[in-house]
Design a protein around this motif. Structure first.
Motif, short mmCIF file in Angstrom:
data_model
loop_
_atom_site.label_atom_id
_atom_site.label_comp_id
_atom_site.label_asym_id
_atom_site.label_seq_id
_atom_site.Cartn_x
_atom_site.Cartn_y
_atom_site.Cartn_z
N GLY A 100 10.45 4.19 1.74
CA GLY A 100 9.47 3.69 2.33
C GLY A 100 8.20 3.02 1.51
N THR A 101 7.60 2.11 2.18
CA THR A 101 6.43 1.70 1.58
C THR A 101 5.29 1.42 2.38
N ALA A 102 4.04 0.99 2.22
CA ALA A 102 2.95 1.03 3.22
C ALA A 102 3.47 0.17 4.25
N SER A 103 4.01 -1.16 4.10
CA SER A 103 4.63 -1.74 5.39
C SER A 103 5.84 -1.19 5.91
N HIS A 104 6.50 -0.22 5.45
CA HIS A 104 7.70 0.16 5.97
C HIS A 104 7.84 1.76 5.64
N PRO A 105 6.64 2.39 6.39
CA PRO A 105 6.42 3.93 6.21
C PRO A 105 7.60 4.68 6.51
N GLY A 106 8.27 4.48 7.26
CA GLY A 106 9.56 5.27 7.82
C GLY A 106 10.78 4.97 6.86
N GLY A 107 10.60 4.16 5.95
CA GLY A 107 11.86 3.80 5.23
C GLY A 107 12.84 2.99 5.95
N SER A 108 13.75 2.56 5.24
CA SER A 108 14.72 1.51 5.72
C SER A 108 16.21 2.16 5.28
N LEU A 109 17.39 1.97 5.99
CA LEU A 109 18.58 2.03 5.42
C LEU A 109 19.43 0.59 4.99
N LEU A 110 20.30 1.06 4.02
CA LEU A 110 21.19 -0.25 3.43
C LEU A 110 22.58 0.30 3.48
N VAL A 111 23.41 -0.56 3.91
CA VAL A 111 24.88 -0.48 3.85
C VAL A 111 25.62 -1.44 3.27
N GLY A 112 26.62 -1.19 2.37
CA GLY A 112 27.34 -2.06 1.86
C GLY A 112 28.11 -1.48 0.49
N PRO A 113 28.61 -2.23 -0.35
CA PRO A 113 29.63 -1.78 -1.52
C PRO A 113 28.89 -1.34 -2.56
N ASP A 114 29.50 -0.26 -3.21
CA ASP A 114 28.62 0.31 -4.25
C ASP A 114 28.94 -0.55 -5.51
N ASN A 115 28.43 -1.75 -5.50
CA ASN A 115 28.64 -2.61 -6.72
C ASN A 115 27.26 -3.10 -7.23
N GLY A 116 26.32 -2.49 -6.89
CA GLY A 116 25.06 -2.82 -7.28
C GLY A 116 24.10 -3.95 -6.62
N LEU A 117 24.79 -4.39 -5.24
CA LEU A 117 24.07 -5.22 -4.37
C LEU A 117 23.00 -4.59 -3.84
N LEU A 118 23.16 -3.39 -3.39
CA LEU A 118 22.04 -3.04 -2.65
C LEU A 118 20.60 -2.32 -3.38
N ILE A 119 20.90 -2.03 -4.68
CA ILE A 119 19.90 -1.33 -5.33
C ILE A 119 18.63 -2.07 -5.48
N PRO A 120 18.62 -3.49 -5.92
CA PRO A 120 17.23 -4.05 -6.14
C PRO A 120 16.58 -3.91 -4.51
N ALA A 121 17.22 -4.18 -3.66
CA ALA A 121 16.57 -4.15 -2.28
C ALA A 121 16.09 -2.71 -2.07
N ALA A 122 16.94 -1.80 -2.31
CA ALA A 122 16.30 -0.36 -2.06
C ALA A 122 15.18 -0.33 -2.91
N GLU A 123 15.07 -0.84 -4.29
CA GLU A 123 13.68 -0.42 -5.07
C GLU A 123 12.52 -1.38 -4.22
N SER A 124 12.90 -2.51 -3.83
CA SER A 124 11.72 -3.06 -3.14
C SER A 124 11.27 -2.53 -1.86
N LEU A 125 12.12 -1.60 -1.47
CA LEU A 125 11.67 -0.92 -0.14
C LEU A 125 11.37 0.61 -0.41
N GLY A 126 10.99 0.87 -1.60
CA GLY A 126 10.32 2.15 -1.80
C GLY A 126 11.08 3.11 -2.91
N GLY A 127 12.17 2.75 -3.05
CA GLY A 127 13.13 3.33 -4.11
C GLY A 127 14.08 4.22 -3.42
N ILE A 128 15.10 4.74 -3.78
CA ILE A 128 16.25 5.59 -3.18
C ILE A 128 15.79 7.00 -3.02
N ALA A 129 15.84 7.33 -1.77
CA ALA A 129 15.55 8.78 -1.28
C ALA A 129 16.85 9.46 -1.35
#
Length: 277
Positions: A100-129
């Motif tokens: 999560g981030t200041a604008s997304h304090p509760g964090g978010s979830l991402l769903v998809g294939p494990d091919n690198g697609l989701l990682i940049p978005a996860a990092e933009s949303l505060g990093g992988i928990a």
């Protein structure tokens, strides 16, 4: 991943629930509608925001950049993204919870294939928990097609998560996610070479480099073999002029006022651009 971060990610609940949806499915077939229908049946309360379905077929890097640059502007959500040339192979289906981030304090979830697609978005949303390999087949469609995991695996999982189901009930925690190669960026004296990340529909060319890599005094430059001016907006240069500016995602971008830099310089994603100053 520590127990605390797992517990935090396990309690994420979207209220009201939102699912963002990004694919390369296009709009001429029924693929997008089938996924919408799956979500509507399992989570009728979910609001779906279609980011785009016009990613070039199989272009994982383009999809990753679009999602990473769009997700922070959306409400906390389950981000469903499917650009999946490896569908049906040994590549894993995954879900990720972010810190999560200041604008997304509760964090978010991402769903998809494990091919690198989701990682940049996860990092933009505060990093992988927490990351989970989706192995709970009870969450999938009764019959799973080998070629349409968007409908039969990812959409059902996204729907259940948006309704408040536990991420940890979706499968097994993992920490060895596939990542895309880092885009090429190189600095030499009075020269910056950067890979093209994306080209938008206007022909603006987004580079992997950030503005801080160019001296603030470098106002007159050469991009490839064409003279360019460093500006703040498109309108700061004459019509048809080549310019270098900071785009809305904070990246360096090459553009033409009223035209297409991609066409002028014959650039496509993955090409390398040389900027001399």
């Amino acid at each position: 991943m520590n127990t605390q971060s797992r517990m935090a990610s396990d309690t994420i609940l979207m209220t009201p629930s939102t699912i963002s949806f990004t694919t390369d499915y296009g709009l001429s077939d029924g693929f997008v509608a089938a996924c919408h229908g799956t979500i509507a049946r399992l989570a009728p309360q979910a609001r779906i925001i279609d980011v785009t379905h016009l990613i070039p077929p199989g272009d994982i890097r383009r999809a990753a950049a679009v999602l990473a640059q769009t997700a922070p502007a959306l409400p906390p959500a389950v981000h469903l993204a499917v650009v999946d040339p490896g569908v049906g192979t040994s590549r894993r289906p995954i879900a990720i919870a972010t810190h999560g981030t200041a604008s997304h304090p509760g964090g978010s979830l991402l769903v998809g294939p494990d091919n690198g697609l989701l990682i940049p978005a996860a990092e933009s949303l505060g990093g992988i928990a927490t990351a989970v390999h989706l192995t709970n087949r009870e969450w999938f469609a009764a019959e799973v097609s080998a070629t349409f995991h968007g409908r039969d695996v990812f959409a059902p999982v996204a729907a259940r998560l948006s309704a408040g189901a536990s991420l940890l009930a979706a499968g097994e925690v993992i920490d060895d996610l596939v990542r895309l190669p880092h885009p090429f960026v190189e600095q030499t004296p009075r020269r910056l070479i950067a890979e093209v990340l994306t080209v938008d529909r206007f022909g603006n060319v987004q580079l992997a480099a950030t503005p801080d890599l160019l001296p603030s005094t470098a106002l007159a430059l050469t991009v490839e073999t064409v003279e360019a001016a460093r500006t703040n907006t498109f309108g700061d240069a004459p019509a048809g002029a080549l310019i270098l500016l900071t785009d809305s995602a904070g990246q360096l971008a090459v553009a033409v006022n009223g035209g297409s830099a991609a066409a002028l310089l014959s650039l496509t994603p993955g090409d390398r651009v040389t900027i001399a100053y």
